[in-house]
Scaffold this motif. Structure first.
Motif, PDB file in Angstrom:
ATOM      1  N   ILE A 127     108.357 -41.599  -0.106  1.00  7.09           N
ATOM      2  CA  ILE A 127     107.047 -40.957   0.072  1.00  7.09           C
ATOM      3  C   ILE A 127     106.532 -40.479  -1.283  1.00  7.09           C
ATOM      4  N   ASP A 128     105.323 -40.881  -1.629  1.00  2.00           N
ATOM      5  CA  ASP A 128     104.634 -40.276  -2.777  1.00  2.00           C
ATOM      6  C   ASP A 128     103.507 -39.430  -2.202  1.00  2.00           C
ATOM      7  N   TYR A 129     103.777 -38.160  -2.028  1.00  3.53           N
ATOM      8  CA  TYR A 129     102.860 -37.318  -1.256  1.00  3.53           C
ATOM      9  C   TYR A 129     101.547 -37.039  -1.983  1.00  3.53           C
ATOM     10  N   ILE A 130     101.466 -37.348  -3.282  1.00  7.83           N
ATOM     11  CA  ILE A 130     100.198 -37.158  -3.993  1.00  7.83           C
ATOM     12  C   ILE A 130      99.615 -38.494  -4.468  1.00  7.83           C
ATOM     13  N   SER A 131     100.021 -39.580  -3.833  1.00  8.84           N
ATOM     14  CA  SER A 131      99.468 -40.878  -4.206  1.00  8.84           C
ATOM     15  C   SER A 131      97.954 -40.912  -3.987  1.00  8.84           C
ATOM     16  N   GLY A 132      97.252 -41.554  -4.908  1.00 10.48           N
ATOM     17  CA  GLY A 132      95.797 -41.635  -4.816  1.00 10.48           C
ATOM     18  C   GLY A 132      95.290 -42.842  -4.062  1.00 10.48           C
ATOM     19  N   GLY A 155      93.225 -31.288  -5.771  1.00 14.58           N
ATOM     20  CA  GLY A 155      93.718 -30.798  -4.493  1.00 14.58           C
ATOM     21  C   GLY A 155      93.527 -31.757  -3.341  1.00 14.58           C
ATOM     22  N   LEU A 156      92.887 -32.893  -3.591  1.00 14.00           N
ATOM     23  CA  LEU A 156      92.490 -33.795  -2.512  1.00 14.00           C
ATOM     24  C   LEU A 156      93.670 -34.318  -1.703  1.00 14.00           C
ATOM     25  N   GLU A 157      94.686 -34.837  -2.383  1.00  8.16           N
ATOM     26  CA  GLU A 157      95.768 -35.516  -1.673  1.00  8.16           C
ATOM     27  C   GLU A 157      96.540 -34.568  -0.757  1.00  8.16           C
ATOM     28  N   VAL A 158      96.836 -33.372  -1.229  1.00  5.67           N
ATOM     29  CA  VAL A 158      97.581 -32.450  -0.367  1.00  5.67           C
ATOM     30  C   VAL A 158      96.698 -31.934   0.771  1.00  5.67           C
ATOM     31  N   PHE A 159      95.395 -31.863   0.545  1.00  8.82           N
ATOM     32  CA  PHE A 159      94.474 -31.518   1.630  1.00  8.82           C
ATOM     33  C   PHE A 159      94.506 -32.608   2.703  1.00  8.82           C
ATOM     34  N   MET A 200      96.817 -30.297 -13.100  1.00  9.36           N
ATOM     35  CA  MET A 200      96.968 -30.985 -11.821  1.00  9.36           C
ATOM     36  C   MET A 200      97.916 -30.202 -10.904  1.00  9.36           C
ATOM     37  N   LEU A 201      99.051 -29.770 -11.443  1.00 10.87           N
ATOM     38  CA  LEU A 201      99.993 -28.988 -10.637  1.00 10.87           C
ATOM     39  C   LEU A 201      99.372 -27.673 -10.185  1.00 10.87           C
ATOM     40  N   ARG A 202      98.594 -27.059 -11.060  1.00 12.81           N
ATOM     41  CA  ARG A 202      97.916 -25.810 -10.688  1.00 12.81           C
ATOM     42  C   ARG A 202      96.962 -26.049  -9.524  1.00 12.81           C
ATOM     43  N   ASP A 203      96.188 -27.123  -9.599  1.00 13.98           N
ATOM     44  CA  ASP A 203      95.242 -27.429  -8.520  1.00 13.98           C
ATOM     45  C   ASP A 203      95.969 -27.662  -7.199  1.00 13.98           C
ATOM     46  N   ILE A 204      97.090 -28.372  -7.271  1.00 16.61           N
ATOM     47  CA  ILE A 204      97.856 -28.662  -6.061  1.00 16.61           C
ATOM     48  C   ILE A 204      98.392 -27.383  -5.451  1.00 16.61           C
ATOM     49  N   PHE A 205      99.004 -26.531  -6.275  1.00 17.57           N
ATOM     50  CA  PHE A 205      99.636 -25.320  -5.747  1.00 17.57           C
ATOM     51  C   PHE A 205      98.616 -24.277  -5.309  1.00 17.57           C
ATOM     52  N   ARG A 206      97.397 -24.360  -5.838  1.00 19.31           N
ATOM     53  CA  ARG A 206      96.357 -23.449  -5.363  1.00 19.31           C
ATOM     54  C   ARG A 206      95.733 -23.937  -4.063  1.00 19.31           C
TER      55      ARG A 206
END
Length: 226
Positions: A127-132, A155-159, A200-206
């Motif tokens: 699984i690549d959970y942040i794949s675009g 933040g798109l992919e985790v959303f 990018m990591l900041r956006d994901i974790f926020r």
């Protein structure tokens, strides 16, 4: 059944790399519309896309990937949406077919790619959970375009992961052999690339916390079709 496809490619200063991606989707038998969202580029991204035959939506300023995709979704005409990054290397029409096939056949509600250069841990767990590179039915995301537009840049992919899991989607993981994307350090130099990775990591974790990311990874593994 309506299986029209809009391919959305958010692009910021990707004039040099974009033609390779467009070559895989323009004139693909299953892709009815290719929409490049020029996210405030300062190079020839928009011109290159138009010259090659893509429809172009030009944003006045750089708002980040999530906002660019939201803008593209608002203009999409297809029932299925295929999302592709603009800097992919090695993408072919066959890969595009593989990403769309599970939706067209009814085997899955969404697809996520697993690129050749995905981080080793993601390849080990499958699984690549942040794949675009993803495909989905537009009705999945259309009610949430306002929220997507307000997401932080990456933040798109985790959303989408959270949305798909809540909607109990069946998810197909699609290996893309021979496809990779250059790292941010390769594209922008060591220092700028490292800063961009941290952003990018900041956006994901926020967008979602660490605990939610672990939940997403386990949920995606459970939701994937075998």
């Amino acid at each position: 059944m309506d299986m029209t496809v809009t391919c959305i490619i958010p692009a910021w200063n990707e004039a040099a790399r974009l033609p390779r991606v467009l070559g895989a989707v323009l004139h693909h038998a299953w892709v009815d519309e290719v929409l490049v969202v020029d996210d405030g580029s300062t190079d020839q991204t928009a011109k290159v896309a138009r010259d090659l035959g893509a429809r172009v939506l030009t944003l006045v300023s750089n708002g980040g990937k999530s906002a660019a995709v939201a803008a593209g979704l608002g203009e999409a005409r297809g029932r299925i949406v295929l999302l592709l990054d603009a800097d992919l290397q090695g993408l072919s029409a066959r890969h595009v077919t593989d990403l769309l096939m599970p939706l067209r056949t009814g085997l899955a509600d969404a697809t996520i790619s697993l690129r050749a250069n995905a981080p080793r841990p993601w390849r080990l767990i499958g699984i690549d959970y942040i794949s675009g590179e993803r495909a989905m039915f537009i009705d999945t995301i259309r009610p949430y375009l306002g929220e997507v537009a307000k997401l932080r840049g990456f933040g798109l992919e985790v959303f989408l992961n959270r949305l798909w899991l809540r909607q109990r989607h069946r998810i197909a993981i699609v290996p893309l052999a021979g496809v990779d994307s250059p790292s941010k350090m390769q594209k922008r130099g060591w220092l700028r690339g490292m800063v961009d990775d941290m952003r990018m990591l900041r956006d994901i974790f926020r967008t979602v916390g660490i605990a939610t990311i672990l939940w997403q990874i386990m949920g995606l593994r459970s939701a994937r079709i075998r």
